[in-house]
Write an enzyme that holds these catalytic residues in place. Sequence first.
Site, PDB file in Angstrom:
ATOM      1  N   ARG A   1       0.805  -1.228   0.000  1.00 32.55           N
ATOM      2  CA  ARG A   1       0.000   0.000   0.000  1.00 32.55           C
ATOM      3  C   ARG A   1       0.837   1.275   0.000  1.00 32.55           C
ATOM      4  O   ARG A   1       0.364   2.338   0.417  1.00 32.55           O
ATOM      5  CB  ARG A   1      -1.001   0.001   1.152  1.00 32.55           C
ATOM      6  CG  ARG A   1      -2.014  -1.137   1.069  1.00 32.55           C
ATOM      7  CD  ARG A   1      -3.109  -0.989   2.109  1.00 32.55           C
ATOM      8  NE  ARG A   1      -4.132  -2.014   1.925  1.00 32.55           N
ATOM      9  CZ  ARG A   1      -4.104  -3.203   2.504  1.00 32.55           C
ATOM     10  NH1 ARG A   1      -3.100  -3.525   3.311  1.00 32.55           N
ATOM     11  NH2 ARG A   1      -5.061  -4.078   2.285  1.00 32.55           N
TER      12      ARG A   1
ATOM     13  N   LYS B  92       3.322  11.102 -11.600  1.00 31.83           N
ATOM     14  CA  LYS B  92       2.473  10.264 -12.454  1.00 31.83           C
ATOM     15  C   LYS B  92       3.185   8.938 -12.688  1.00 31.83           C
ATOM     16  O   LYS B  92       4.323   8.906 -13.166  1.00 31.83           O
ATOM     17  CB  LYS B  92       2.201  10.946 -13.796  1.00 31.83           C
ATOM     18  CG  LYS B  92       1.085  11.953 -13.774  1.00 31.83           C
ATOM     19  CD  LYS B  92       0.782  12.403 -15.198  1.00 31.83           C
ATOM     20  CE  LYS B  92      -0.383  13.356 -15.248  1.00 31.83           C
ATOM     21  NZ  LYS B  92      -0.684  13.765 -16.652  1.00 31.83           N
TER      22      LYS B  92
ATOM     23  N   GLU C  82       9.556  17.479 -25.260  1.00 32.17           N
ATOM     24  CA  GLU C  82       8.987  17.891 -23.977  1.00 32.17           C
ATOM     25  C   GLU C  82       9.564  19.228 -23.510  1.00 32.17           C
ATOM     26  O   GLU C  82       8.877  20.022 -22.869  1.00 32.17           O
ATOM     27  CB  GLU C  82       9.216  16.803 -22.923  1.00 32.17           C
ATOM     28  CG  GLU C  82       8.505  15.481 -23.212  1.00 32.17           C
ATOM     29  CD  GLU C  82       7.006  15.517 -22.942  1.00 32.17           C
ATOM     30  OE1 GLU C  82       6.479  16.594 -22.586  1.00 32.17           O
ATOM     31  OE2 GLU C  82       6.357  14.467 -23.091  1.00 32.17           O
TER      32      GLU C  82
ATOM     33  N   LYS D  93       7.701  22.607 -14.551  1.00 37.56           N
ATOM     34  CA  LYS D  93       6.842  21.483 -14.175  1.00 37.56           C
ATOM     35  C   LYS D  93       6.594  21.471 -12.673  1.00 37.56           C
ATOM     36  O   LYS D  93       5.462  21.204 -12.224  1.00 37.56           O
ATOM     37  CB  LYS D  93       7.447  20.156 -14.613  1.00 37.56           C
ATOM     38  CG  LYS D  93       6.525  18.985 -14.264  1.00 37.56           C
ATOM     39  CD  LYS D  93       6.656  17.785 -15.134  1.00 37.56           C
ATOM     40  CE  LYS D  93       5.526  16.802 -14.878  1.00 37.56           C
ATOM     41  NZ  LYS D  93       5.685  15.546 -15.635  1.00 37.56           N
TER      42      LYS D  93
ATOM     43  N   GLU E 144      -3.995  16.814 -11.403  1.00 32.55           N
ATOM     44  CA  GLU E 144      -4.504  17.182 -12.730  1.00 32.55           C
ATOM     45  C   GLU E 144      -6.007  17.421 -12.733  1.00 32.55           C
ATOM     46  O   GLU E 144      -6.752  16.876 -13.555  1.00 32.55           O
ATOM     47  CB  GLU E 144      -4.114  16.121 -13.766  1.00 32.55           C
ATOM     48  CG  GLU E 144      -4.149  16.641 -15.205  1.00 32.55           C
ATOM     49  CD  GLU E 144      -3.555  15.676 -16.200  1.00 32.55           C
ATOM     50  OE1 GLU E 144      -4.305  15.197 -17.053  1.00 32.55           O
ATOM     51  OE2 GLU E 144      -2.339  15.410 -16.117  1.00 32.55           O
TER      52      GLU E 144
ATOM     53  N   ARG F 215      -2.698  21.493 -14.459  1.00 36.54           N
ATOM     54  CA  ARG F 215      -1.701  20.489 -14.819  1.00 36.54           C
ATOM     55  C   ARG F 215      -2.003  19.857 -16.174  1.00 36.54           C
ATOM     56  O   ARG F 215      -1.092  19.357 -16.842  1.00 36.54           O
ATOM     57  CB  ARG F 215      -1.602  19.411 -13.737  1.00 36.54           C
ATOM     58  CG  ARG F 215      -0.514  18.384 -14.042  1.00 36.54           C
ATOM     59  CD  ARG F 215      -0.176  17.494 -12.869  1.00 36.54           C
ATOM     60  NE  ARG F 215       0.835  16.511 -13.260  1.00 36.54           N
ATOM     61  CZ  ARG F 215       1.483  15.710 -12.419  1.00 36.54           C
ATOM     62  NH1 ARG F 215       1.231  15.778 -11.121  1.00 36.54           N
ATOM     63  NH2 ARG F 215       2.381  14.857 -12.857  1.00 36.54           N
TER      64      ARG F 215
ATOM     65  N   ASN G  47      -0.114  18.462 -21.092  1.00 33.79           N
ATOM     66  CA  ASN G  47      -0.433  17.463 -22.107  1.00 33.79           C
ATOM     67  C   ASN G  47      -0.549  18.054 -23.505  1.00 33.79           C
ATOM     68  O   ASN G  47      -1.147  17.429 -24.390  1.00 33.79           O
ATOM     69  CB  ASN G  47      -1.724  16.739 -21.738  1.00 33.79           C
ATOM     70  CG  ASN G  47      -1.550  15.853 -20.529  1.00 33.79           C
ATOM     71  OD1 ASN G  47      -0.759  14.914 -20.545  1.00 33.79           O
ATOM     72  ND2 ASN G  47      -2.276  16.144 -19.465  1.00 33.79           N
TER      73      ASN G  47
ATOM     74  N   HIS H  45      -0.259  15.740 -26.472  1.00 37.30           N
ATOM     75  CA  HIS H  45      -0.288  14.362 -25.994  1.00 37.30           C
ATOM     76  C   HIS H  45      -1.538  13.602 -26.427  1.00 37.30           C
ATOM     77  O   HIS H  45      -1.475  12.384 -26.626  1.00 37.30           O
ATOM     78  CB  HIS H  45      -0.163  14.330 -24.469  1.00 37.30           C
ATOM     79  CG  HIS H  45       1.215  14.606 -23.974  1.00 37.30           C
ATOM     80  ND1 HIS H  45       1.902  15.766 -24.267  1.00 37.30           N
ATOM     81  CD2 HIS H  45       2.059  13.864 -23.197  1.00 37.30           C
ATOM     82  CE1 HIS H  45       3.096  15.733 -23.691  1.00 37.30           C
ATOM     83  NE2 HIS H  45       3.215  14.592 -23.047  1.00 37.30           N
TER      84      HIS H  45
ATOM     85  N   HIS I 234      -0.554  10.343 -28.073  1.00 37.16           N
ATOM     86  CA  HIS I 234      -0.907   9.044 -27.492  1.00 37.16           C
ATOM     87  C   HIS I 234      -1.695   8.194 -28.486  1.00 37.16           C
ATOM     88  O   HIS I 234      -1.556   6.970 -28.518  1.00 37.16           O
ATOM     89  CB  HIS I 234      -1.725   9.239 -26.218  1.00 37.16           C
ATOM     90  CG  HIS I 234      -0.910   9.703 -25.047  1.00 37.16           C
ATOM     91  ND1 HIS I 234      -1.476  10.085 -23.849  1.00 37.16           N
ATOM     92  CD2 HIS I 234       0.429   9.845 -24.886  1.00 37.16           C
ATOM     93  CE1 HIS I 234      -0.527  10.437 -23.009  1.00 37.16           C
ATOM     94  NE2 HIS I 234       0.633  10.303 -23.616  1.00 37.16           N
TER      95      HIS I 234
ATOM     96  N   HIS J 111       7.830   8.222 -27.627  1.00 34.75           N
ATOM     97  CA  HIS J 111       6.826   9.116 -27.038  1.00 34.75           C
ATOM     98  C   HIS J 111       7.053  10.560 -27.475  1.00 34.75           C
ATOM     99  O   HIS J 111       6.117  11.254 -27.884  1.00 34.75           O
ATOM    100  CB  HIS J 111       6.874   8.996 -25.510  1.00 34.75           C
ATOM    101  CG  HIS J 111       5.974   9.962 -24.809  1.00 34.75           C
ATOM    102  ND1 HIS J 111       4.600   9.916 -24.907  1.00 34.75           N
ATOM    103  CD2 HIS J 111       6.249  11.019 -23.996  1.00 34.75           C
ATOM    104  CE1 HIS J 111       4.063  10.892 -24.186  1.00 34.75           C
ATOM    105  NE2 HIS J 111       5.048  11.571 -23.633  1.00 34.75           N
TER     106      HIS J 111
END
Length: 368
Positions: free
Chosen positions: A126, A148, A190, A232, A242, A246, A250, A253, A257, A270
Amino acid sequence: MSDPRNAPGTLEVALGSRSYPIHIGPGLLGDPRWLTPHLAGRQVMVVTNETVAPLYLSRLRQGLGDNLEVRELVLPDGEATKTLASVERIWDALLAAGFNRRCTLIALGGGVIGDMVGFAAACYQRGVAFVQVPTTLLAQVDSSVGGKTGVNHPRGKNMIGAFWQPRAVLVDTDTLATLPPRELSAGLAEVIKYGLIRDADFLAWLEGAMEALRGLDPAALTRAIERSCALKAEIVAEDETEQGVRALLNLGHTFGHAIEAHQGYGNWLHGEAVGTGMLMAAELSARLGWLSDAEVARTRAIIEAAGLPLAAPADMGVDDFLAIMRLDKKNLDSRLRLILLRTPGEACIHDATPTETLAALLEAFPRR
């Protein structure tokens, strides 16, 4: 001892009691002062891949000192390995070693390793500690910062994961010396993103520094990494999970993606997909009346200067894009939310793009 060429610069991701430092500089891997203070206890699991291990694993071990119980796990390389099966291998190794809740995982590698190790740490018993040691430019400026974590699903990128912050990020800029040119260009996508969404002055500097960056000039790379990480960290501190601002990170993206998922993870890097996606976002922004033709051309020029593709895959049609984009995590109530540009240096979240306008952009965009 630390490398005498340059004392490390340190930034902070300000998240209250979970705040953590980003150390940036050359020669950091072998110096215990930058790593051992962030360990939760004596049990340490270093997870890396078959490409990075021969280059940097022994140097990292030197930076851990002698009074720890250190285990190593070397996974296959590549985006195609970013799966639950790989994360299960991490959990299996932790359980076989008898590691407890005071263990620390160290992610040594690019974004794939960092995302998987972070997710494994978030779930093991956990939640246990982990430290990011990114070795690619893309990971150093983006994926290692902000918490993330996760893995891909055949139907969508990063669809399974959790927000789980590291205890520290250690950016040894010397690791970029072994980075292939294609991977360097992917990381620059990026870097460019930060200028486009939030810092027009940084974008202008990048336009003049691209040759130096692609030539691995240490001063230029350090400046690019530091400014990217600072931007960032600022955004993550404002919106950790997000819910708002935030999402601006993206830019490109949603399109990118879709390319990655359609083409098969790893066939497009990527950053390559994001670079193309940022150009698609710029052209869509122009169709909505926000960017001028000159501003789109400027965006195209810097993406091209970074060595990134300017066209989408030849076998990817409008319906292919739309089907995957509808699964994007940013979408709300079946509305497609896109990150677009009001002007270079200012991005926005837009959820009212007419379907016919988006389809027209996808139809007209070049293919290769």
